[in-house]
Write an enzyme that holds these catalytic residues in place. Structure first.
Site, PDB file in Angstrom:
ATOM      1  CD  GLU A 169      -2.928  -1.043   2.388  1.00 14.66           C
ATOM      2  OE1 GLU A 169      -2.840  -0.102   3.187  1.00 14.66           O
ATOM      3  OE2 GLU A 169      -3.781  -1.930   2.482  1.00 14.66           O
ATOM      4  CD  GLU A 359      -3.316  -5.635   3.886  1.00 12.42           C
ATOM      5  OE1 GLU A 359      -4.154  -4.813   4.320  1.00 12.42           O
ATOM      6  OE2 GLU A 359      -2.094  -5.444   3.925  1.00 12.42           O
TER       7      GLU A 359
HETATM    8  O1  IFM Z   1      -3.708  -3.047   9.264  1.00 14.02           O
HETATM    9  C1  IFM Z   1      -3.732  -2.516   7.996  1.00 14.02           C
HETATM   10  C2  IFM Z   1      -2.559  -3.001   7.175  1.00 14.02           C
HETATM   11  O2  IFM Z   1      -1.343  -2.741   7.789  1.00 14.02           O
HETATM   12  C3  IFM Z   1      -2.558  -2.355   5.819  1.00 14.02           C
HETATM   13  N1  IFM Z   1      -3.842  -2.478   5.178  1.00 14.02           N
HETATM   14  C4  IFM Z   1      -5.011  -2.139   5.931  1.00 14.02           C
HETATM   15  C5  IFM Z   1      -5.009  -2.847   7.262  1.00 14.02           C
HETATM   16  C6  IFM Z   1      -6.263  -2.483   8.067  1.00 14.02           C
HETATM   17  O3  IFM Z   1      -6.304  -1.115   8.301  1.00 14.02           O
END
Ligand code: IFM
Length: 472
Positions: A169, A359
């Site tokens: 990200e 994710e």
């Molecule tokens: O916890 C985070 C992660 O580190 C990066 N993506 C989003 C998740 C939830 O906020």
């Protein structure tokens, strides 16, 4: 529940769960680990909710064997994690620390022994503080140092790890860290510097991909995990569609076109005017490296809406529709069709390529063991089931989705929210560090075993972009 159907996944689909070093490891001052920007930032008063400290987190640094047993019990096919850069290079440069390497080598070996494929993300936000002190991602030293680090890691672990992401990200790391100042290093820079930071993240990715491929003892797959804005303008409102299209160009294309085509989106570049970043000769060729896969992180839609008061680079977000389900992260709507839309839209705009959902998950603050000792997180079970059902349909519609990682394997340090937001399949009691499988973990284990699950057929909710494209 009304009618339901069996939703099955192809043989070899990579069922996984994800974590990151800073969020789970703890042991921040052990074995020569250096200081990261998140250590510094979270140490400032008032930054982390309830004054929570990341110093112990889930204590994974000491409990990794137990954590791998949990993963094996769930039947995970893959585990996505990030090594801590300052544990490996306390000052951000030079030889990898023997103790740091030893930890990750043991972790990787134990994963492989348990039949779990490691998926390693090199940068999940914990930049060594020494590099930030030289300017961090706003300067060219950090992308160069990152590439050197990435090459060294691929040389040492590339014989055992074949799935690698450079960055997690980078969009969030750039905007929250260098624009809004709500993530480390907590800087509030103007648009010009922010664009330079973005350029350097892209450059860091490209230089790292080259260094990793050159150094790995055998071929590895290199990609990155992106948090694109899952733009979902209001259907039937042409002005919102126009705003959404502009948003896609100015933001999603701003990242994806350099990566895939070696160019910034021309229209957005014009809108940016004097705030465009410095791009040196050769940078774009360095950034555009073959991507073996793209990782997409998805949580909630971005309902872009038109606002005549805003300039071409600014976007307004429509309020969450009344009655829409939400998760506990402020402002995060639960909208499973958005994942299907993102996978299909990505494929339509950028071409078919291997994708992973790197994710996807849900925070439930109240997760806690009940009188029976179990954690009944029925909402998370429904969340995972519905998102997976939509992801499966995206595959039928042409998205080359190879795997899916739940965020997160376990409750952990959720950045500025500390331990208040719980995303885990596994509940962690932060007083005792006891781990406990939630109902969602049992559901996920059953799904992995059966390579599918029973679910109501997902509603057909076409992405407004596709609806518009069809109507043309
Ligand atoms: O916890 C985070 C992660 O580190 C990066 N993506 C989003 C998740 C939830 O906020």
């Amino acid at each position: 529940m009304g009618t339901s159907e069996w939703i099955s996944f192809p043989e070899g689909f990579l069922w996984g769960a994800a974590t990151s070093a800073f969020q789970i490891e703890g042991a921040v001052a052990e074995d020569g680990r250096g200081v990261s920007i998140w250590d510094t930032f979270s140490g400032r008063p008032g930054i982390i909710r309830n004054g929570d400290s990341p110093a112990t987190a889930c204590d994974h640094y000491h409990r990794w064997r137990e954590d791998i047993s949990l993963m094996a019990g769930l039947g995970l096919k893959s585990y996505r994690f990030s090594p801590s850069w300052p544990r490996l290079q306390p000052g951000g440069r030079g030889e990898l620390s023997a103790k740091g390497l030893d930890f990750y080598e043991r972790l990787v070996d134990a994963l492989l022994q348990a039949g779990i494929r490691p998926n390693l993300t090199l940068y999940h936000w914990d930049l060594p503080q020494a590099l930030e002190d030289e300017g961090g991602w706003a300067g060219r030293g950090t992308p160069r140092a990152f590439a050197e680090y990435a090459g060294r890691m691929a040389r040492r672990l590339g014989d055992r790890v074949d799935l690698w992401a450079t960055l997690n990200e980078p969009q969030v790391a750039a905007t929250h860290g260098y624009g809004l100042g709500v993530h480390a290093p907590g800087r509030r820079e103007g648009r010009k510097v922010l664009n330079q930071v973005i350029h350097h993240f892209l450059l860091g990715h490209g230089l790292a991909a080259q260094a990793m491929r050159a150094a790995a003892p055998r071929p590895i797959q290199v990609g990155l995990a992106l948090s694109m804005d899952p733009i979902w303008p209001t259907p039937g409102r042409p002005e919102d569609l126009e705003a959404g299209e502009r948003h896609w160009t100015a933001w999603n294309d701003w990242w994806l076109l350099p990566l895939l085509k070696g160019e910034y989106p021309a229209r957005a570049w014009e809108w940016t005017g004097a705030d465009v970043p410095e791009v040196r000769p050769g940078d774009l060729a360095d950034i555009r490296q073959p991507l073996d896969f793209a990782g997409l992180n998805y949580y909630a839609p971005y309902r872009t809406t038109a606002d005549p008061k805003l300039g071409p680079l600014e976007f307004a977000r429509a309020p969450i529709p009344e009655g829409a389900p939400r998760q506990d992260m402020p402002g995060w709507e639960v909208f499973p069709a958005g994942l299907e839309g993102l996978l299909v839209e990505f494929t339509r705009r950028y071409g078919r390529m291997p994708l992973y959902v790197t994710e996807n998950g849900m925070s439930i603050r109240a997760d806690a063991p009940g009188a029976d000792g179990a954690v009944h997180d029925a909402e998370r079970v429904a969340f995972l089931r519905d998102h997976l059902a939509h992801a499966r349909r995206a595959m039928d519609r042409g998205a080359d989705l190879r795997g899916y990682y739940v965020w997160s394997l376990m409750d952990n340090f959720e950045w500025g929210f500390g331990y208040e937001q719980r995303f885990g399949l596994v509940h962690v009691d932060f007083a005792t560090l006891k781990r406990r499988l939630k109902d969602s973990a049992h559901w996920y284990a059953g799904t992995i075993r059966a390579n599918g699950f029973q679910a109501p057929p997902p509603p057909v909710l076409e992405s407004p972009f596709l609806q518009a494209a069809r109507a043309r």
